[in-house]
Design a protein around this motif. Structure first.
Motif, mmCIF file in Angstrom:
data_model
loop_
_atom_site.group_PDB
_atom_site.id
_atom_site.type_symbol
_atom_site.label_atom_id
_atom_site.label_comp_id
_atom_site.label_asym_id
_atom_site.label_seq_id
_atom_site.Cartn_x
_atom_site.Cartn_y
_atom_site.Cartn_z
ATOM 1 N N MET A 44 21.674 -30.166 81.590
ATOM 2 C CA MET A 44 22.056 -28.878 82.197
ATOM 3 C C MET A 44 23.462 -28.952 82.799
ATOM 4 N N GLU A 45 23.820 -30.118 83.320
ATOM 5 C CA GLU A 45 25.171 -30.264 83.902
ATOM 6 C C GLU A 45 26.227 -29.930 82.841
ATOM 7 N N LYS A 46 26.017 -30.476 81.625
ATOM 8 C CA LYS A 46 26.985 -30.244 80.526
ATOM 9 C C LYS A 46 27.042 -28.764 80.137
ATOM 10 N N ARG A 47 25.883 -28.081 80.210
ATOM 11 C CA ARG A 47 25.860 -26.665 79.818
ATOM 12 C C ARG A 47 26.407 -25.767 80.916
ATOM 13 N N VAL A 48 26.051 -26.090 82.163
ATOM 14 C CA VAL A 48 26.388 -25.182 83.275
ATOM 15 C C VAL A 48 27.860 -25.300 83.670
ATOM 16 N N THR A 49 28.406 -26.538 83.618
ATOM 17 C CA THR A 49 29.771 -26.748 84.123
ATOM 18 C C THR A 49 30.803 -25.809 83.478
ATOM 19 N N PRO A 50 30.892 -25.725 82.138
ATOM 20 C CA PRO A 50 31.915 -24.816 81.580
ATOM 21 C C PRO A 50 31.683 -23.351 81.951
ATOM 22 N N LEU A 51 30.405 -22.945 82.055
ATOM 23 C CA LEU A 51 30.110 -21.539 82.406
ATOM 24 C C LEU A 51 30.544 -21.256 83.849
ATOM 25 N N ALA A 52 30.297 -22.228 84.726
ATOM 26 C CA ALA A 52 30.685 -22.065 86.138
ATOM 27 C C ALA A 52 32.210 -22.094 86.271
ATOM 28 N N GLN A 53 32.854 -22.958 85.471
ATOM 29 C CA GLN A 53 34.328 -23.037 85.527
ATOM 30 C C GLN A 53 34.975 -21.729 85.084
ATOM 31 N N GLU A 54 34.331 -21.093 84.051
ATOM 32 C CA GLU A 54 34.832 -19.769 83.600
ATOM 33 C C GLU A 54 34.867 -18.772 84.749
ATOM 34 N N MET A 55 33.962 -18.989 85.715
ATOM 35 C CA MET A 55 33.881 -18.051 86.856
ATOM 36 C C MET A 55 34.572 -18.649 88.083
ATOM 37 N N ASN A 56 35.467 -19.610 87.833
ATOM 38 C CA ASN A 56 36.291 -20.221 88.897
ATOM 39 C C ASN A 56 35.455 -20.772 90.054
ATOM 40 N N SER A 57 34.293 -21.346 89.728
ATOM 41 C CA SER A 57 33.400 -21.825 90.791
ATOM 42 C C SER A 57 33.996 -23.009 91.550
ATOM 43 N N LYS A 58 33.833 -22.983 92.874
ATOM 44 C CA LYS A 58 34.322 -24.092 93.710
ATOM 45 C C LYS A 58 33.249 -25.155 93.909
ATOM 46 N N LEU A 59 32.013 -24.848 93.520
ATOM 47 C CA LEU A 59 30.920 -25.812 93.733
ATOM 48 C C LEU A 59 29.921 -25.745 92.580
ATOM 49 N N ILE A 60 29.794 -26.883 91.868
ATOM 50 C CA ILE A 60 28.820 -27.004 90.772
ATOM 51 C C ILE A 60 28.028 -28.261 91.132
ATOM 52 N N ILE A 61 26.765 -28.075 91.499
ATOM 53 C CA ILE A 61 26.064 -29.174 92.177
ATOM 54 C C ILE A 61 24.661 -29.384 91.608
ATOM 55 N N SER A 62 24.267 -30.666 91.553
ATOM 56 C CA SER A 62 22.959 -31.028 91.032
ATOM 57 C C SER A 62 21.848 -30.632 92.009
ATOM 58 N N CYS A 63 20.768 -30.066 91.479
ATOM 59 C CA CYS A 63 19.614 -29.780 92.347
ATOM 60 C C CYS A 63 18.340 -29.606 91.534
ATOM 61 N N ASP A 64 17.439 -30.581 91.700
ATOM 62 C CA ASP A 64 16.074 -30.410 91.219
ATOM 63 C C ASP A 64 15.339 -29.753 92.385
ATOM 64 N N VAL A 65 14.882 -28.527 92.214
ATOM 65 C CA VAL A 65 14.332 -27.769 93.349
ATOM 66 C C VAL A 65 13.037 -28.355 93.904
ATOM 67 N N THR A 66 12.432 -29.306 93.180
ATOM 68 C CA THR A 66 11.229 -29.949 93.726
ATOM 69 C C THR A 66 11.599 -31.032 94.744
ATOM 70 N N LYS A 67 12.895 -31.369 94.824
ATOM 71 C CA LYS A 67 13.342 -32.404 95.772
ATOM 72 C C LYS A 67 13.989 -31.718 96.974
ATOM 73 N N GLU A 68 13.295 -31.751 98.088
ATOM 74 C CA GLU A 68 13.752 -30.962 99.243
ATOM 75 C C GLU A 68 15.080 -31.458 99.800
ATOM 76 N N ASP A 69 15.344 -32.783 99.660
ATOM 77 C CA ASP A 69 16.641 -33.287 100.154
ATOM 78 C C ASP A 69 17.784 -32.727 99.300
ATOM 79 N N GLU A 70 17.517 -32.505 98.003
ATOM 80 C CA GLU A 70 18.570 -31.942 97.128
ATOM 81 C C GLU A 70 18.828 -30.468 97.468
#
Ligand code: NAD
Length: 269
Positions: A44-70
């Motif tokens: 997902m990192e490989k897929r999401v990063t270019p899409l987020a960059q197209e939208m000038n994102s300042k933060l692209i971050i890993s998160c498995d939502v089942t991990k509360e610390d993430e």
């Protein structure tokens, strides 16, 4: 100037440019929003990063939502970069393939825990961590489907997960309303996305929805993107604890003339 100019938010659940999260992100970006994106895993990192960059994102971050610390880490980073958040989009769901076909009665305890953990509980942990960062109020939006209210063949465990998501949304709206934060669900008609491909017989679901629909078509990504933008934005300032149906009217119809015609012609054959 766009309606989202100066607004900052985070979107969980972008997978590719055919997904619902991307469609909502695009509408928000086009209206001027500054968006952080999360992804789950290296693929997902490989897929999401270019899409987020197209939208000038300042933060692209890993998160498995089942991990509360993430989940906690996402909001800590958002606070560092943006200072505050105005909107959060929860477009995350998962169930084992074997729990999206056949008889619901065969759902395992592990399958139940997995589906409800990823797809329902995550809204609670996300809201808990988001609340302090949404320090000027704002909007939380979660994606749901009609299988929460009605039996939809093969949707099975995900119907129960969406029912839990919708009930959680109402309780969260009560809690977060004190902070000027609205919480709503958008119930989308079936759309052929990555997640949808996991549901057995999905193509038939699509055809059935178009036959039933007063608009005589399937829901598009653009339909959901625009309505998602509305719910995430101040345009919906008086709405909370609600479900907005973006399904071309399917929920309002029990039997359409087109469905009756299909049954008639199958009986004549
Ligand atoms: P999608 O595959 O594009 O999105 C699902 C996302 O969930 C993916 O980005 C995936 O990486 C993420 N995800 C799965 N497990 C995760 C985890 N443990 N941690 C973090 N992320 C995780 O498919 P979509 O159909 O666009 O789904 C988005 C939302 O819309 C989901 O909640 C889905 O149930 C809902 N929805 C979809 C439809 C439809 O017909 N496609 C209809 C109504 C509602």
């Amino acid at each position: 100037m766009g309606i989202m100019q100066g607004k900052k938010g985070v979107i969980f659940g972008v997978s590719n440019n055919h997904g619902i999260a991307y469609a909502i992100a695009k509408q928000l970006f086009d209206e001027g929003a500054d968006i952080a994106f999360t992804y789950a895993g290296e693929v997902m990192e490989k897929r999401v990063t270019p899409l987020a960059q197209e939208m000038n994102s300042k933060l692209i971050i890993s998160c498995d939502v089942t991990k509360e610390d993430e989940v906690k880490h996402v909001f800590e980073e958002c606070e560092k970069i943006y200072g505050k958040l105005d909107f959060v989009v929860h477009a995350v769901a998962f169930a084992n393939k074997e729990d999206l076909q056949g008889e619901f009665i065969n759902t395992s305890k592990a399958g139940w825990d997995l589906a409800l953990g990823v797809s329902s509980y995550s809204l609670i942990s996300i809201c808990r961590e988001a609340r302090p960062v949404m320090n000027e109020g704002g909007s939380v939006l979660a994606l749901t489907y009609l299988g929460s209210e009605f039996c939809v063949a093969n949707y099975n465990i995900m119907g129960v997960a969406k029912a839990a998501l919708e009930a959680s949304m109402r309780y969260l709206a009560m809690d977060m309303g004190k902070n000027g934060i609205r919480v709503n669900c958008l119930s989308a008609g079936p759309i052929k996305t990555l997640a949808a491909r996991g549901i057995s017989g999905f193509d038939h679901m699509l055809k059935a929805a178009a036959l039933k629909s007063p608009l005589k078509r399937n829901t598009s990504l653009e339909d959901v993107g625009k309505a998602g933008m509305y719910l995430a934005s101040p345009l919906s300032s008086g709405t909370t604890g609600e479900i907005l149906y973006v399904d071309c009217g399917c929920r309002t119809v029990y039997a359409s003339i087109d469905e009756i015609e299909v049954i008639k012609s199958s009986l004549q054959q």
